[in-house]
Design a protein around this motif. Structure first.
Motif, PDB file in Angstrom:
ATOM      1  N   ARG A  17      21.292 -11.962  46.997  1.00  0.00           N
ATOM      2  CA  ARG A  17      21.142 -12.706  45.610  1.00  0.00           C
ATOM      3  C   ARG A  17      22.359 -12.328  44.388  1.00  0.00           C
ATOM      4  O   ARG A  17      22.394 -11.046  44.627  1.00  0.00           O
ATOM      5  N   GLY A  18      22.815 -13.084  43.923  1.00  0.00           N
ATOM      6  CA  GLY A  18      23.959 -12.808  42.986  1.00  0.00           C
ATOM      7  C   GLY A  18      23.701 -13.434  41.634  1.00  0.00           C
ATOM      8  O   GLY A  18      22.510 -13.975  41.523  1.00  0.00           O
ATOM      9  N   SER A  19      24.513 -13.425  40.874  1.00  0.00           N
ATOM     10  CA  SER A  19      24.263 -13.823  39.454  1.00  0.00           C
ATOM     11  C   SER A  19      24.277 -15.356  39.392  1.00  0.00           C
ATOM     12  O   SER A  19      23.805 -16.044  38.676  1.00  0.00           O
ATOM     13  N   THR A  20      25.027 -16.040  40.424  1.00  0.00           N
ATOM     14  CA  THR A  20      25.358 -17.551  40.247  1.00  0.00           C
ATOM     15  C   THR A  20      24.474 -18.044  41.241  1.00  0.00           C
ATOM     16  O   THR A  20      24.368 -19.315  41.421  1.00  0.00           O
ATOM     17  N   GLY A  21      24.075 -17.415  42.333  1.00  0.00           N
ATOM     18  CA  GLY A  21      23.094 -18.090  43.290  1.00  0.00           C
ATOM     19  C   GLY A  21      22.630 -17.260  44.327  1.00  0.00           C
ATOM     20  O   GLY A  21      22.552 -16.056  44.304  1.00  0.00           O
ATOM     21  N   ILE A  37      24.259 -19.486  53.914  1.00  0.00           N
ATOM     22  CA  ILE A  37      24.288 -20.588  52.953  1.00  0.00           C
ATOM     23  C   ILE A  37      23.953 -20.307  51.593  1.00  0.00           C
ATOM     24  O   ILE A  37      23.209 -19.821  51.033  1.00  0.00           O
ATOM     25  N   LYS A  38      25.066 -20.611  50.949  1.00  0.00           N
ATOM     26  CA  LYS A  38      25.282 -20.147  49.388  1.00  0.00           C
ATOM     27  C   LYS A  38      24.566 -21.414  48.674  1.00  0.00           C
ATOM     28  O   LYS A  38      25.423 -22.387  48.514  1.00  0.00           O
ATOM     29  N   VAL A  39      23.569 -21.218  47.827  1.00  0.00           N
ATOM     30  CA  VAL A  39      23.064 -22.130  47.035  1.00  0.00           C
ATOM     31  C   VAL A  39      23.081 -21.742  45.763  1.00  0.00           C
ATOM     32  O   VAL A  39      22.442 -20.533  45.277  1.00  0.00           O
ATOM     33  N   MET A  86      29.072 -20.371  54.638  1.00  0.00           N
ATOM     34  CA  MET A  86      30.089 -19.483  55.212  1.00  0.00           C
ATOM     35  C   MET A  86      29.741 -18.792  56.469  1.00  0.00           C
ATOM     36  O   MET A  86      28.455 -18.946  56.870  1.00  0.00           O
ATOM     37  N   GLU A  87      30.682 -18.060  57.063  1.00  0.00           N
ATOM     38  CA  GLU A  87      30.352 -17.232  58.375  1.00  0.00           C
ATOM     39  C   GLU A  87      29.297 -16.094  57.744  1.00  0.00           C
ATOM     40  O   GLU A  87      29.554 -15.572  56.639  1.00  0.00           O
ATOM     41  N   VAL A  88      28.342 -15.538  58.800  1.00  0.00           N
ATOM     42  CA  VAL A  88      27.425 -14.743  58.220  1.00  0.00           C
ATOM     43  C   VAL A  88      27.722 -13.455  58.632  1.00  0.00           C
ATOM     44  O   VAL A  88      28.450 -12.943  59.669  1.00  0.00           O
ATOM     45  N   CYS A  89      27.525 -12.409  57.624  1.00  0.00           N
ATOM     46  CA  CYS A  89      28.029 -11.134  57.898  1.00  0.00           C
ATOM     47  C   CYS A  89      26.675 -10.296  57.912  1.00  0.00           C
ATOM     48  O   CYS A  89      25.926 -10.015  56.900  1.00  0.00           O
ATOM     49  N   SER A  90      26.185 -10.122  59.167  1.00  0.00           N
ATOM     50  CA  SER A  90      24.691  -9.680  59.175  1.00  0.00           C
ATOM     51  C   SER A  90      24.585  -8.181  58.917  1.00  0.00           C
ATOM     52  O   SER A  90      23.552  -7.570  58.741  1.00  0.00           O
ATOM     53  N   LEU A 136      36.538  -7.329  42.585  1.00  0.00           N
ATOM     54  CA  LEU A 136      36.186  -6.323  43.935  1.00  0.00           C
ATOM     55  C   LEU A 136      35.497  -5.365  43.638  1.00  0.00           C
ATOM     56  O   LEU A 136      35.320  -4.801  42.790  1.00  0.00           O
ATOM     57  N   LYS A 137      34.304  -5.159  44.487  1.00  0.00           N
ATOM     58  CA  LYS A 137      33.301  -4.008  44.357  1.00  0.00           C
ATOM     59  C   LYS A 137      32.739  -3.964  45.875  1.00  0.00           C
ATOM     60  O   LYS A 137      32.948  -4.900  46.390  1.00  0.00           O
ATOM     61  N   PRO A 138      32.051  -2.872  45.881  1.00  0.00           N
ATOM     62  CA  PRO A 138      31.329  -2.743  47.289  1.00  0.00           C
ATOM     63  C   PRO A 138      30.449  -3.998  47.673  1.00  0.00           C
ATOM     64  O   PRO A 138      30.189  -4.037  48.516  1.00  0.00           O
ATOM     65  N   THR A 156      34.375 -11.125  50.225  1.00  0.00           N
ATOM     66  CA  THR A 156      33.365 -12.378  49.872  1.00  0.00           C
ATOM     67  C   THR A 156      33.436 -12.436  48.377  1.00  0.00           C
ATOM     68  O   THR A 156      34.015 -11.681  47.711  1.00  0.00           O
ATOM     69  N   ASP A 157      32.771 -13.883  47.754  1.00  0.00           N
ATOM     70  CA  ASP A 157      32.441 -13.826  46.608  1.00  0.00           C
ATOM     71  C   ASP A 157      33.931 -14.254  45.710  1.00  0.00           C
ATOM     72  O   ASP A 157      34.113 -13.301  45.006  1.00  0.00           O
ATOM     73  N   PHE A 158      34.104 -15.417  46.067  1.00  0.00           N
ATOM     74  CA  PHE A 158      35.526 -15.696  45.555  1.00  0.00           C
ATOM     75  C   PHE A 158      35.021 -16.597  44.304  1.00  0.00           C
ATOM     76  O   PHE A 158      36.045 -17.453  44.041  1.00  0.00           O
ATOM     77  N   ASP A 159      34.186 -16.644  43.599  1.00  0.00           N
ATOM     78  CA  ASP A 159      33.583 -17.240  42.333  1.00  0.00           C
ATOM     79  C   ASP A 159      34.750 -17.168  41.255  1.00  0.00           C
ATOM     80  O   ASP A 159      35.101 -18.163  40.565  1.00  0.00           O
ATOM     81  N   THR A 160      34.867 -15.912  41.204  1.00  0.00           N
ATOM     82  CA  THR A 160      36.057 -15.519  40.139  1.00  0.00           C
ATOM     83  C   THR A 160      37.508 -15.699  40.373  1.00  0.00           C
ATOM     84  O   THR A 160      38.445 -15.370  39.631  1.00  0.00           O
TER      85      THR A 160
HETATM   86  N1  LIG Z   1      28.732 -14.501  54.182  1.00  0.00           N
HETATM   87  C1  LIG Z   1      27.714 -13.729  53.887  1.00  0.00           C
HETATM   88  N2  LIG Z   1      26.673 -13.232  54.902  1.00  0.00           N
HETATM   89  C2  LIG Z   1      25.686 -12.690  54.653  1.00  0.00           C
HETATM   90  N3  LIG Z   1      25.348 -12.201  53.333  1.00  0.00           N
HETATM   91  C3  LIG Z   1      26.121 -12.637  52.229  1.00  0.00           C
HETATM   92  C4  LIG Z   1      27.302 -13.378  52.420  1.00  0.00           C
HETATM   93  N4  LIG Z   1      27.645 -13.813  51.193  1.00  0.00           N
HETATM   94  C5  LIG Z   1      26.842 -13.187  50.402  1.00  0.00           C
HETATM   95  N5  LIG Z   1      26.143 -12.675  50.959  1.00  0.00           N
HETATM   96  C6  LIG Z   1      24.904 -11.719  50.186  1.00  0.00           C
HETATM   97  O1  LIG Z   1      24.481 -12.416  49.120  1.00  0.00           O
HETATM   98  C7  LIG Z   1      24.662 -11.630  48.096  1.00  0.00           C
HETATM   99  C8  LIG Z   1      25.215 -12.658  46.612  1.00  0.00           C
HETATM  100  O2  LIG Z   1      26.395 -13.349  47.128  1.00  0.00           O
HETATM  101  P1  LIG Z   1      27.623 -13.498  46.140  1.00  0.00           P
HETATM  102  O3  LIG Z   1      27.983 -12.301  45.846  1.00  0.00           O
HETATM  103  O4  LIG Z   1      28.731 -14.507  46.772  1.00  0.00           O
HETATM  104  O5  LIG Z   1      26.851 -14.216  44.956  1.00  0.00           O
HETATM  105  P2  LIG Z   1      27.349 -14.277  43.273  1.00  0.00           P
HETATM  106  O6  LIG Z   1      26.161 -14.881  42.740  1.00  0.00           O
HETATM  107  O7  LIG Z   1      28.836 -14.800  43.549  1.00  0.00           O
HETATM  108  O8  LIG Z   1      27.095 -12.690  43.185  1.00  0.00           O
HETATM  109  P3  LIG Z   1      27.804 -11.573  42.064  1.00  0.00           P
HETATM  110  O9  LIG Z   1      26.634 -11.618  41.178  1.00  0.00           O
HETATM  111  O10 LIG Z   1      28.292 -10.491  42.635  1.00  0.00           O
HETATM  112  O11 LIG Z   1      28.775 -12.685  41.238  1.00  0.00           O
HETATM  113  C9  LIG Z   1      25.739 -10.771  48.399  1.00  0.00           C
HETATM  114  O12 LIG Z   1      25.699  -9.514  47.501  1.00  0.00           O
HETATM  115  C10 LIG Z   1      25.396 -10.581  49.737  1.00  0.00           C
HETATM  116  O13 LIG Z   1      24.359  -9.489  49.530  1.00  0.00           O
END
Ligand SMILES: Nc1ncnc2c1ncn2[C@@H]1O[C@H](COP(=O)(O)OP(=O)(O)OP(=O)(O)O)[C@@H](O)[C@H]1O
Length: 733
Positions: A17-21, A37-39, A86-90, A136-138, A156-160
């Motif tokens: 989960r992230g701040s936007t989805g 699948i990013k929702v 997106m491609e999944v990163c397991s 960019l961050k871990p 990943t995470d190209f929101d910004t």
């Molecule tokens: N392609 C992927 N495969 C597997 N897990 C993913 C993938 N992309 C994102 N994730 C998981 O989902 C989390 C949230 O994704 P993402 O960072 O894109 O969301 P965000 O809302 O933009 O986050 P942030 O708060 O960092 O801006 C990531 O920290 C990661 O654990």
């Protein structure tokens, strides 16, 4: 089950989960291929449409193995909300990897280099496309596994993210505060009023903090209360950082900041890699954009690092295994300088061994120029010994820098999870260090046997040389004896005015050489005896000092680390439980006491057993190495002395031969003089013998030319020059 045109996912199968989805684990509806699948969350959807679409627009532009691939942008079938596939990163994010107790002190060197190489490659692709990531961050670096099981890291995470022309600047604020460039931090976190524009190189600051974090397991800039609790100090640390410093930590509340221009000793990276990494970090963790490296400089420096060849070198004087990164085109001399910096053994004293044999400098230098030094592994390294006989270097005792938690008697589930995490990390680190010490001792034992057998070879060669010089000595003494008899004979002839020469001078030289040779032989025999089993230099101590196969401390440390991890898992479970019974709490507290006891036992084992056994091994080894090198130097000196003696004896032989020649000339002269009739037969004999001698001498000379210094042949030859003259030959005609 959720559906889009081609994909399906379950709301319970969350990847992150992230701040936007939220990102779910999905599958392709016809092929079943996995996907992410990013929702967008409600918050995410409140953002302007341009921002909502930015990630998929940016991803659509990118195509690189180190950037997460966009598979599709579709709509959820019921809500019609956009979903990004997106491609999944397991393998989880780097953030979650760094949170694992085994990575509390940073990643292993191989994993670190994989991350660095992948992140740099991904960033390079962004740069080529004119894109700045800005977050960019871990947490935004994902681990995927290739078909061969190897890990690949992807951005990943190209929101910004956004496109930026070279030299162009931007004003919007984005990123995660611990990784934020100080200027952006000031505005985004401290809300300073003056608006500023930022350059694309802010990504370099974030990547610098990320690299430090991955290398050490902790952030480089840390107020005592934590980066988020003392933001003012956090900003001061990053902006007041002295030039060259790569970290600033406030160890105690209200105390000064401790700056450092090195990576901590607890980190798992080799000294060589650290030394290559530090300048990169120092130049990207630079708040002033005029002082900070450009992308090009960063890419050039990381490329130089990542393209280096790796040589595993075990330094016997330090009892340390080094990973040495050298450039393929480096000369052997450059590699030696590099090793000198790492080991303190200067190039003139460096002795190398590979697979039990000395690594001849000539072979090594030819190989280094072509970039193909012997293939090495941590278990099969090249061994470096020092020919130095001075005071051995201080033993490199294992410095153990651990974060040992304090165990509180209160039951605070969250606090206990943190405590268990620190305890498990410490127990793992103790086991890892101990295991390394044991492995290194195995290599040390092997290395000791190598340098000892080379020393035996030296001694054997010196003994062989001794044999040769002795043969020459015997020949010279024999020649001396005969020449002196011949001189006596030749000087008896009164009619001849002058003596053929003085044998006494040569005799003195031969006698002194004989005395000296006897002394050298005595010394050499003593050295030879010291190599024999039970002698001072035998390597039998290697088996009796230090770790023994029967010693199970390291196995016990592995068990203790495993038990600590089990406790952590249990505490995580306890934390998830909303309500715990009194018995559960009691069990939890018992587990905490057990954890504390386990950690105590691990520390005691490390200090009292592992470290003390290893110290004893190191001390003995250092003394032995010094003695061996002293003896080696002595054997070398004896060899030089023997060479001198050999030449001295050779020159004595030459002088004696010349003397003999002159004697024979006289005798020849004497033979041509009219002899008294009663001695005529004897004179004829002399004359014949002289001829024979001359023929033999001629033959001897040509053979000497042919066979050079073949002393044994010389000896045979000198036997056939055994001229039998009648000593009673009359002195007067
Ligand atoms: N392609 C992927 N495969 C597997 N897990 C993913 C993938 N992309 C994102 N994730 C998981 O989902 C989390 C949230 O994704 P993402 O960072 O894109 O969301 P965000 O809302 O933009 O986050 P942030 O708060 O960092 O801006 C990531 O920290 C990661 O654990």
């Amino acid at each position: 089950m959720q559906l889009s045109e081609n994909f399906t996912w379950s709301l319970t199968d969350v990847l992150g989960r992230g701040s936007t989805g939220c990102v779910y684990h999905g599958r392709h509806r016809t092929t079943g291929a996995p996907s992410a699948i990013k929702v967008l969350s409600v918050d995410g959807m409140r953002r302007p449409p341009e921002l909502q679409e930015r990630e998929s627009r940016v991803l659509a532009e990118l195509d690189h193995p180190n950037i997460v691939r966009l598979l599709a942008v579709e709509e959820e079938s019921v809500t019609r909300h956009r979903v990004v596939v997106m491609e999944v990163c397991s393998g989880g994010s780097l953030h979650s990897i760094l949170n694992e107790p085994e990575n509390a002190y940073g990643l292993s060197e191989d994993d670190f280099l994989q991350v660095l190489s992948d992140v740099v490659a991904g960033m390079n692709h962004l740069r080529e496309k004119g894109i700045v990531h800005r977050d960019l961050k871990p947490g935004n670096i994902m681990r995927a596994f290739r078909a061969d099981g190897k890990a690949t890291y992807k951005l990943t995470d190209f929101d910004t993210a956004r496109w930026l022309e070279d030299g162009e600047q931007f004003v919007s604020l984005c990123g995660t505060e611990e990784y934020l460039h100080p200027d952006m931090y000031a505005r985004a976190v401290l809300r300073t009023s003056q608006p500023r524009a930022y350059h694309a190189t802010v990504d370099l600051w974030s990547i610098g903090v990320t690299i430090y974090h991955v290398a050490t397991g902790c952030l480089p800039f840390r107020p005592h209360a934590g980066p988020r609790r003392d933001q003012k100090l956090m900003h001061q640390i990053t902006t007041r950082k002295p030039k060259g410093a790569i970290s600033g930590v406030q160890e105690q509340a209200n105390e000064k900041i401790t700056w450092s221009d090195t990576l901590p000793s607890s980190c798992l990276l080799s000294e060589c890699l650290k030394s290559l990494l530090v300048p990169i970090l120092a130049n990207v963790l630079e708040a002033d954009p005029r002082q900070c490296w450009s992308f090009e400089q960063f890419f050039a420096a990381t490329k130089d690092l990542l393209q280096r060849e790796l040589l595993h070198v075990y330094s016997l004087p330090q009892h340390t295994l080094h990973r040495v990164y050298y450039r393929a085109h480096d000369t052997w001399a450059q590699l030696q300088e590099l090793l000198s910096g790492l080991t303190g053994v200067t190039p003139d004293l460096q002795l190398f061994f590979n697979e039990g044999r000395p690594l001849a400098a000539a072979v090594a230098s030819a190989a280094a120029a072509g970039g193909h030094l012997p293939a090495t592994t941590p278990h099969d390294p090249v061994v470096l010994a020092s020919a130095g006989t001075g005071q051995a270097q201080a033993a490199a005792l294992r410095q153990i820098e651990l974060h040992i938690p304090t165990f509180s008697r209160n039951t605070d589930m969250l606090q206990d999870v943190h405590t268990a995490q620190d305890a498990a990390s410490a127990a793992i680190q103790i086991h890892r260090l101990s295991d390394r010490v044991v492995q290194e001792q195995v290599v040390a034992r092997r290395a000791a046997s190598w340098i000892r057998s080379e020393f035996e070879d030296d001694t054997r060669t010196a003994l062989q040389r001794l044999g040769e010089v002795k043969v020459r000595r015997d020949a010279a003494v024999d020649l001396l004896h005969k020449t002196s008899r011949l001189c006596t004979l030749a000087t008896r002839h009164e009619q001849l005015a002058s003596a053929p020469g003085c044998v006494a001078e040569v005799e003195a030289a031969v006698r002194s050489a004989c005395g000296r040779l006897e002394e050298l032989e005595g010394r050499l025999m003593e050295v030879d005896a010291s190599c024999a089993p039970g002698g001072d230099l035998s390597a039998s101590w290697c088996q009796s000092v230090g770790f023994q196969l029967s010693d199970c401390s390291v196995e016990r440390l592995a068990v203790l680390a495993k038990l600590s991890l089990d406790t952590l898992v249990q505490f995580d479970r306890d934390l998830q439980q909303r309500k715990m019974s009194a018995m559960d709490v009691h069990m939890h507290n018992l587990e905490k006491q057990k954890l504390e006891a386990n950690l105590k036992e691990a520390l005691a084992l490390f200090h009292d057993n592992v470290n003390s056994l290893h110290s004893a091994f190191e001390q003995k080894s250092l003394t032995w190495q010094r003695e061996l090198m002293e003896r080696k130097a002595e054997v070398r000196a004896i060899g030089v002395d023997m060479d001198q003696l050999g030449s001295q004896l050779k020159s004595a032989q030459e002088q004696l031969s010349a003397l003999q020649d002159r004697c024979f000339e006289r005798l020849e002269k004497m033979a041509t003089m009219a002899p008294p009739s009663k001695h005529l037969a004897a004179y004829k004999d002399v004359s014949r013998e002289i001829k024979m001698h001359k023929q033999k001498e001629g033959l001897k000379e040509s053979c000497e030319d042919m066979l050079g210094e073949q002393v044994d042949l010389l000896k045979r030859f000198s036997n056939i020059t055994n001229l039998t003259l009648d000593p009673e030959l009359p002195a007067t005609a």
